[in-house]
Design a protein around this motif. Structure first.
Motif, PDB file in Angstrom:
ATOM      1  N   MET A   1       0.830  -1.179   0.000  1.00 55.71           N
ATOM      2  CA  MET A   1       0.000   0.000   0.000  1.00 55.71           C
ATOM      3  C   MET A   1       0.879   1.248   0.000  1.00 55.71           C
ATOM      4  O   MET A   1       1.862   1.324   0.719  1.00 55.71           O
ATOM      5  N   GLN A   2       0.499   2.204  -0.817  1.00 62.79           N
ATOM      6  CA  GLN A   2       1.280   3.428  -0.935  1.00 62.79           C
ATOM      7  C   GLN A   2       0.820   4.447   0.100  1.00 62.79           C
ATOM      8  O   GLN A   2      -0.371   4.674   0.277  1.00 62.79           O
ATOM      9  N   MET A   3       1.777   5.067   0.779  1.00 66.10           N
ATOM     10  CA  MET A   3       1.465   6.080   1.791  1.00 66.10           C
ATOM     11  C   MET A   3       1.358   7.448   1.105  1.00 66.10           C
ATOM     12  O   MET A   3       2.171   7.781   0.269  1.00 66.10           O
ATOM     13  N   ARG A   4       0.353   8.205   1.481  1.00 67.72           N
ATOM     14  CA  ARG A   4       0.196   9.558   0.939  1.00 67.72           C
ATOM     15  C   ARG A   4       0.659  10.574   1.974  1.00 67.72           C
ATOM     16  O   ARG A   4       0.494  10.377   3.170  1.00 67.72           O
ATOM     17  N   SER A   5       1.190  11.670   1.469  1.00 72.21           N
ATOM     18  CA  SER A   5       1.673  12.701   2.386  1.00 72.21           C
ATOM     19  C   SER A   5       0.503  13.546   2.890  1.00 72.21           C
ATOM     20  O   SER A   5      -0.575  13.572   2.316  1.00 72.21           O
ATOM     21  N   ARG A   6       0.752  14.247   3.969  1.00 68.73           N
ATOM     22  CA  ARG A   6      -0.267  15.128   4.538  1.00 68.73           C
ATOM     23  C   ARG A   6      -0.583  16.273   3.586  1.00 68.73           C
ATOM     24  O   ARG A   6      -1.720  16.713   3.492  1.00 68.73           O
ATOM     25  N   THR A   7       0.449  16.763   2.900  1.00 69.77           N
ATOM     26  CA  THR A   7       0.250  17.862   1.965  1.00 69.77           C
ATOM     27  C   THR A   7      -0.708  17.458   0.864  1.00 69.77           C
ATOM     28  O   THR A   7      -1.602  18.220   0.489  1.00 69.77           O
ATOM     29  N   TYR A   8      -0.535  16.269   0.335  1.00 73.24           N
ATOM     30  CA  TYR A   8      -1.416  15.776  -0.725  1.00 73.24           C
ATOM     31  C   TYR A   8      -2.852  15.660  -0.215  1.00 73.24           C
ATOM     32  O   TYR A   8      -3.790  16.098  -0.884  1.00 73.24           O
ATOM     33  N   ASP A   9      -3.023  15.092   0.959  1.00 70.23           N
ATOM     34  CA  ASP A   9      -4.362  14.961   1.530  1.00 70.23           C
ATOM     35  C   ASP A   9      -5.012  16.323   1.776  1.00 70.23           C
ATOM     36  O   ASP A   9      -6.199  16.510   1.544  1.00 70.23           O
ATOM     37  N   HIS A  10      -4.196  17.268   2.245  1.00 72.98           N
ATOM     38  CA  HIS A  10      -4.706  18.613   2.482  1.00 72.98           C
ATOM     39  C   HIS A  10      -5.126  19.268   1.163  1.00 72.98           C
ATOM     40  O   HIS A  10      -6.173  19.923   1.077  1.00 72.98           O
ATOM     41  N   PHE A  11      -4.309  19.086   0.120  1.00 74.51           N
ATOM     42  CA  PHE A  11      -4.628  19.640  -1.189  1.00 74.51           C
ATOM     43  C   PHE A  11      -5.936  19.054  -1.731  1.00 74.51           C
ATOM     44  O   PHE A  11      -6.789  19.786  -2.236  1.00 74.51           O
ATOM     45  N   ILE A  12      -6.098  17.755  -1.607  1.00 78.28           N
ATOM     46  CA  ILE A  12      -7.318  17.102  -2.083  1.00 78.28           C
ATOM     47  C   ILE A  12      -8.527  17.615  -1.302  1.00 78.28           C
ATOM     48  O   ILE A  12      -9.594  17.877  -1.864  1.00 78.28           O
TER      49      ILE A  12
END
Length: 79
Positions: free
Chosen positions: A1-12
């Motif tokens: 499973m690929q981990m997503r960064s907090r920045t990416y989640d915040h952007f989404i």
């Protein structure tokens, strides 16, 4: 499973919240321009004009488009 960064989640998350503000693609529905968007566009345009004049001051003086009849205090000029 690929981990997503907090920045990416915040952007989404931000993108999904902004999506609600966009008008639908239906051309029959009226779309209004936000007054704050118009204000920001005008302010940014004026800032661009001021920076272009400041950056090309020597060329404008050589062409006679800018004179020193009303000198601008050095505090307001760029480096």
């Amino acid at each position: 499973m690929q981990m997503r960064s907090r920045t990416y989640d915040h952007f989404i998350s931000l993108w999904r919240s902004f999506r609600d503000w966009m008008p639908p693609h239906d051309k029959r529905a009226p779309a209004e321009t936000s007054p704050s968007l118009i204000y920001i566009a005008v302010v940014l345009t004026f800032l661009l004009i001021i920076s272009e004049i400041d950056g090309h001051r020597a060329e404008l003086e050589a062409l006679g488009l800018l004179t020193d009849n009303f000198p601008i205090p050095a505090v307001f000029l760029g480096p």
